[in-house]
Design a protein around this motif. Structure first.
Motif, PDB file in Angstrom:
ATOM      1  N   UNK A 203      36.176  32.812  20.541  1.00 31.16           N
ATOM      2  CA  UNK A 203      35.323  32.161  21.544  1.00 31.16           C
ATOM      3  C   UNK A 203      36.096  31.774  22.790  1.00 31.16           C
ATOM      4  N   UNK A 204      37.313  32.350  22.982  1.00 25.24           N
ATOM      5  CA  UNK A 204      38.074  32.148  24.214  1.00 25.24           C
ATOM      6  C   UNK A 204      38.543  33.517  24.709  1.00 25.24           C
ATOM      7  N   UNK A 205      38.979  33.551  25.981  1.00 28.85           N
ATOM      8  CA  UNK A 205      39.490  34.793  26.578  1.00 28.85           C
ATOM      9  C   UNK A 205      40.628  34.444  27.518  1.00 28.85           C
ATOM     10  N   UNK A 206      41.561  35.426  27.651  1.00 26.17           N
ATOM     11  CA  UNK A 206      42.709  35.272  28.551  1.00 26.17           C
ATOM     12  C   UNK A 206      42.546  36.196  29.736  1.00 26.17           C
ATOM     13  N   UNK A 207      42.958  35.688  30.924  1.00 23.16           N
ATOM     14  CA  UNK A 207      42.946  36.474  32.148  1.00 23.16           C
ATOM     15  C   UNK A 207      44.396  36.779  32.501  1.00 23.16           C
ATOM     16  N   UNK A 208      44.722  38.099  32.659  1.00 25.00           N
ATOM     17  CA  UNK A 208      46.074  38.550  32.996  1.00 25.00           C
ATOM     18  C   UNK A 208      46.039  39.256  34.355  1.00 25.00           C
ATOM     19  N   UNK A 209      47.213  39.297  34.985  1.00 25.85           N
ATOM     20  CA  UNK A 209      47.366  40.099  36.208  1.00 25.85           C
ATOM     21  C   UNK A 209      47.672  41.547  35.821  1.00 25.85           C
ATOM     22  N   UNK A 210      47.166  42.471  36.648  1.00 23.58           N
ATOM     23  CA  UNK A 210      47.429  43.891  36.379  1.00 23.58           C
ATOM     24  C   UNK A 210      48.514  44.456  37.275  1.00 23.58           C
ATOM     25  N   UNK A 211      48.887  43.661  38.242  1.00 21.90           N
ATOM     26  CA  UNK A 211      49.958  44.121  39.142  1.00 21.90           C
ATOM     27  C   UNK A 211      50.735  42.903  39.589  1.00 21.90           C
ATOM     28  N   UNK A 212      51.776  43.137  40.346  1.00 16.76           N
ATOM     29  CA  UNK A 212      52.599  42.076  40.909  1.00 16.76           C
ATOM     30  C   UNK A 212      52.623  42.228  42.422  1.00 16.76           C
ATOM     31  N   UNK A 213      53.122  41.183  43.062  1.00 13.29           N
ATOM     32  CA  UNK A 213      53.265  41.277  44.503  1.00 13.29           C
ATOM     33  C   UNK A 213      51.987  40.937  45.248  1.00 13.29           C
ATOM     34  N   UNK A 214      51.374  39.845  44.976  1.00  6.38           N
ATOM     35  CA  UNK A 214      50.212  39.390  45.748  1.00  6.38           C
ATOM     36  C   UNK A 214      50.702  38.706  47.006  1.00  6.38           C
ATOM     37  N   UNK A 215      49.891  38.869  48.087  1.00  2.87           N
ATOM     38  CA  UNK A 215      50.257  38.253  49.347  1.00  2.87           C
ATOM     39  C   UNK A 215      49.091  37.375  49.810  1.00  2.87           C
ATOM     40  N   UNK A 216      49.415  36.134  50.085  1.00  7.72           N
ATOM     41  CA  UNK A 216      48.391  35.192  50.522  1.00  7.72           C
ATOM     42  C   UNK A 216      47.832  35.577  51.877  1.00  7.72           C
ATOM     43  N   UNK A 217      48.644  36.176  52.721  1.00  7.30           N
ATOM     44  CA  UNK A 217      48.173  36.553  54.052  1.00  7.30           C
ATOM     45  C   UNK A 217      47.144  37.688  53.982  1.00  7.30           C
TER      46      UNK A 217
END
Length: 795
Positions: free
Chosen positions: A549-563
């Motif tokens: 009854x729970x789920x995990x959220x993962x990133x599929x890539x790296x290198x996110x940019x806030x701009x």
């Protein structure tokens, strides 16, 4: 006298004893008695010489005893004192001292004669101790040493016997055998018991014969007759006499009273004064209520009259009970089980009354018990209707249609008349008006949609009333359990917004989500998670269902940019395991933040909104000053504009903006909410196209859908109105003036066209359009009241 004192002070005991005895014998001889010691001494010459030698003494004792109670006028002569030195010329003076000297006794100081001058009472004082002394009258010199002598008072029979403990009280059991000891009385005589018969007492009975006797010596009182019956005579007064002088003639006597009571024994069996009793009882009498009383008479008393009542026979042994009232020893008949006039109208009981305490020696008098019969008539009363069951338990699904019969209730009049029954619901038990019952058939039906998530149990009370007697009302509880159906989609337990660093690595866990489902399936709650179809191929994030009854959220890539992009919206499809399966889509908001080397968040705002670092303090102050001046100018302009429009405004109490809507019904406006049908304002042909979400990024704009919305009158509303109308028609407790107004659908279109156009807003107009923002929520609320499913665009 000197010789006497020497013997007292040191001579042999034998000689002293002889002198004492001689003195006693001389005294007795003077009183007329003969002493054997003197006779023996006189028969022996040696003794006679010794006697003559010893008889030379200083004092001459003429008398030692004096009778009491002397009543003569002259003083009573007691005795004489004389000294051998007294020549008779009056030169010796005699002096008397000690007990009673001068008050009771006096002495002639010349002759030595002693007299009693007061009446003597031996019972007050039996002897007096005196001292005598001989003095030279001229010189007052003692001629002889002082000596002591005793005067004893001789008893006469002047006191009658007295019962110091009387009067007496005693008891003896009735029917006691002859000679049974009852009590001992005792009389006391104050006379001298060692002298004569003055104190010898003899007892006799003066009153109380032939029932009692008394022992003449011991004073023990005994029974003299057998079969003395307490029930015939209970109290006896016996007078006992005590006489001294051995009961001879001339003796004194005293009496006392002895009150003798015959105590009860169980020698009388109980008897019922009536052999038949007639009693009546209402069939509505509660349990343990009293029907009547029976009494078995017993001549005995106390524990011997105690009674125990028992039902020993009859056709009502299991319906009635009998107990003993310990105060009055009566048998109390009570109701043991509910009575029913229609099933049995009379009962007969055989009741026994018996003594629990028996006297073995009186068993030959017969059985100590008696019986009587009791006839009990059951009287009819008008009873309220009764249901077939004491309670009802009903299970109903929450998606049951309105008007569905969930239980048939049946009640009947228990009386012989068998009056017709009318059914109703106690409204205090169903304040929400979820159910109604058919007034004639007792069919319990639903009147409102049921929602297990809102109310899972309904405990209502059904009333059954007699038509001919409305005061007779029966009731029964009905417990209704609302069964769950899968009609709620799972949703997030809360609004999820997570923060992620720009340097997040691929496969990094950034959020754990969970959801709740208001339903309660029997097989348990199992919630499944997945990315919505629109985001199934999301290149940035992925989801893993943990199957708990729970789920995990993962990133599929790296290198996110806030701009480049500071916010991501991830739609997550949440579904349950019910039948049918229910699902919903919730959005997870992810903020991209700049972090330091340790992973601590520094800023989550886009760089384009940050101020230049090189901006000086002076420049900042100048910018703030300009902003302040602009704000002052805006406030002045607004104030001038308000003063210019003030004459055209009206008070809020007179505000008629809410009455701008025009419709054909001439009702009272907004407050008259029942004067028009909101459905008439719906245009069934108009379809609204949903606008795309402004907060989504271009990559997931496909989540928006064009959803056609068509307003129609809900069939459930129509069914509900019909059911309420039926309930009002069949409810006998409702006022007869109730009515229901129904407004039909006005047609396809509105002659008023659109109320306003938000797109045509002009700042040049003086007209205020604030009411438009007020009417939107009001129309939405009215639409929800009538079951409309449209969103804000349909208004």
């Amino acid at each position: 006298m000197r010789n006497f004192n020497r013997m007292r002070n040191g001579e042999s005991n034998l000689r002293f004893s002889v002198y004492c005895m001689l003195l006693l014998d001389l005294t007795n001889t003077a009183c007329g008695f003969s002493s054997p010691l003197i006779r023996e001494l006189d028969g022996n010459s040696e003794n006679r010489q010794l006697l003559h030698h010893r008889l030379k003494r200083s004092w001459v004792w003429n008398q030692f005893f004096v009778l009491e109670e002397y009543t003569g006028t002259d003083p009573l002569y007691v005795g004489k004192l004389h000294s051998d030195m007294d020549k008779g010329d009056g030169s010796i003076k005699y002096i008397l001292s000690g007990d009673g000297a001068g008050t009771m006794f006096t002495i002639d100081d010349t002759t030595g004669d002693i007299h009693a001058i007061q009446r003597l009472d031996r019972e007050e004082r039996s002897q007096y101790t005196l001292r005598a002394q001989a003095l030279d009258r001229r010189t007052s010199r003692p001629m002889e040493p002082e000596s002591e002598f005793i005067i004893k008072i001789q008893d006469i029979n002047d006191n009658e016997p007295k019962f110091l403990d009387g009067p007496y009280t005693a008891s003896v059991p009735e029917m006691s055998p002859v000679g049974t000891s009852i009590i001992q009385v005792s009389a006391t005589d104050a006379d001298d018991p060692t002298y004569g018969s003055s104190a010898r007492v003899v007892y006799s009975i003066l009153q109380g014969q032939p029932y009692f006797s008394v022992d003449s010596k011991t004073g023990i009182i005994r029974t003299a007759l057998t079969n003395m019956d307490r029930e015939a005579r209970e109290y006896y007064e016996v007078i006992i006499q005590a006489k001294d002088m051995g009961g001879q003639l001339g003796g004194l006597a005293g009496t006392t009273t002895v009150n003798i009571t015959l105590s009860d024994v169980n020698d009388n069996p109980p008897r019922f004064p009536q052999k038949h009793y007639q009693m009546n009882v209402l069939e509505s009498s509660p349990m343990n209520s009293t029907v009547g009383r029976v009494l078995a008479m017993d001549l005995d008393e106390g524990v011997n009259a105690e009674m125990k009542y028992t039902i020993i026979d009859g056709d009502g042994t299991d319906v009635f009970d009998v107990s003993t009232d310990p105060t009055y020893q009566v048998g109390v008949i009570t109701v043991k089980r509910p009575l029913n006039f229609e099933s049995k109208k009379s009962y007969t009981l055989k009741i026994e009354g018996a003594n629990p305490h028996l006297e073995v020696r009186f068993l030959n008098l017969g059985p100590f018990r008696d019986t009587t019969s009791v006839h009990i008539n059951v009287e009819d009363v008008d009873e309220p209707p009764g249901f077939e069951s004491n309670f009802y338990f009903v299970e109903v699904s929450e998606d049951v249609d309105l008007g569905t019969t969930i239980q048939i209730l049946s009640a009947r009049d228990p009386d012989a008349a068998n009056n017709s029954i009318r059914y109703s619901i106690d409204r205090n038990s169903d304040p929400g008006r979820y159910f109604y019952v058919d007034i004639t058939t007792g069919a319990l039906m639903t009147a409102r949609p049921l929602d297990r998530e809102e109310v899972s149990w309904h405990n209502i009370t059904i009333l059954a009333m007699e038509m001919n007697n409305p005061s007779q009302i029966g009731s029964v509880p009905v417990m209704i359990k609302v069964l769950d159906v899968n009609d709620n989609a799972p949703i997030f337990t809360k609004f999820y917004e997570t923060f992620m660093c720009e340097n997040a690595k691929s496969g990094q866990l950034i959020q754990t989500v969970s959801a709740i489902d208001q339903d309660d399936p029997q097989e348990g709650k199992h919630i499944h998670y997945s990315l919505a179809p629109e985001a199934a191929n999301n290149p940035n994030f992925t989801l893993r269902d943990n199957q708990d009854n729970t789920a995990w959220i993962f990133t599929r890539r790296s290198g996110f940019r806030q701009a480049e992009q500071s916010t991501f919206f991830i739609p997550i499809l949440i579904s349950d395991n019910g039948q049918p399966m229910m699902s919903s889509t919730s959005t997870l908001t992810i903020q991209v933040c700049s972090c330091d080397d340790d992973g601590d968040i520094m800023s989550c705002n886009a760089e384009s909104y940050t101020l230049p670092i090189s901006l000086s303090r002076g420049a900042l102050i100048a910018i703030l000053a300009c902003i302040f001046v602009l704000l002052v100018l805006v406030l002045l302009i607004l104030s001038m504009r308000r003063h210019r429009k003030q004459p055209y405004t009206i008070d809020e109490d007179d505000n008629v903006h809410e009455n701008i809507v025009r419709y054909d019904d001439e009702g009272g406006g907004e407050e008259d909410t029942e004067a028009f049908d909101i459905a008439a304002m719906w245009n069934p042909r108009e379809a609204h196209v949903g606008k795309s979400r402004q907060d989504m990024q271009p990559e997931i704009e496909s989540l928006s859908r064009y959803v056609p919305q068509t307003c129609m009158i809900n069939n459930n509303v129509h069914s509900y109105m019909l059911s309420k109308l039926y309930e009002a028609d069949t409810d006998v407790c409702s006022p007869p003036f109730d009515s229901l107004q129904t407004y039909m659908f006005e047609g396809e279109g509105s002659v008023a066209q659109s109320l306003s156009s938000l797109q045509s807003f002009s700042t040049d107009s003086d007209q205020s359009y604030d009411y438009l923002t007020d009417w939107g929520p009001r129309f939405k609320k009215l639409a929800e009241m009538y079951g409309a499913k449209n969103d804000n665009s349909s208004l």
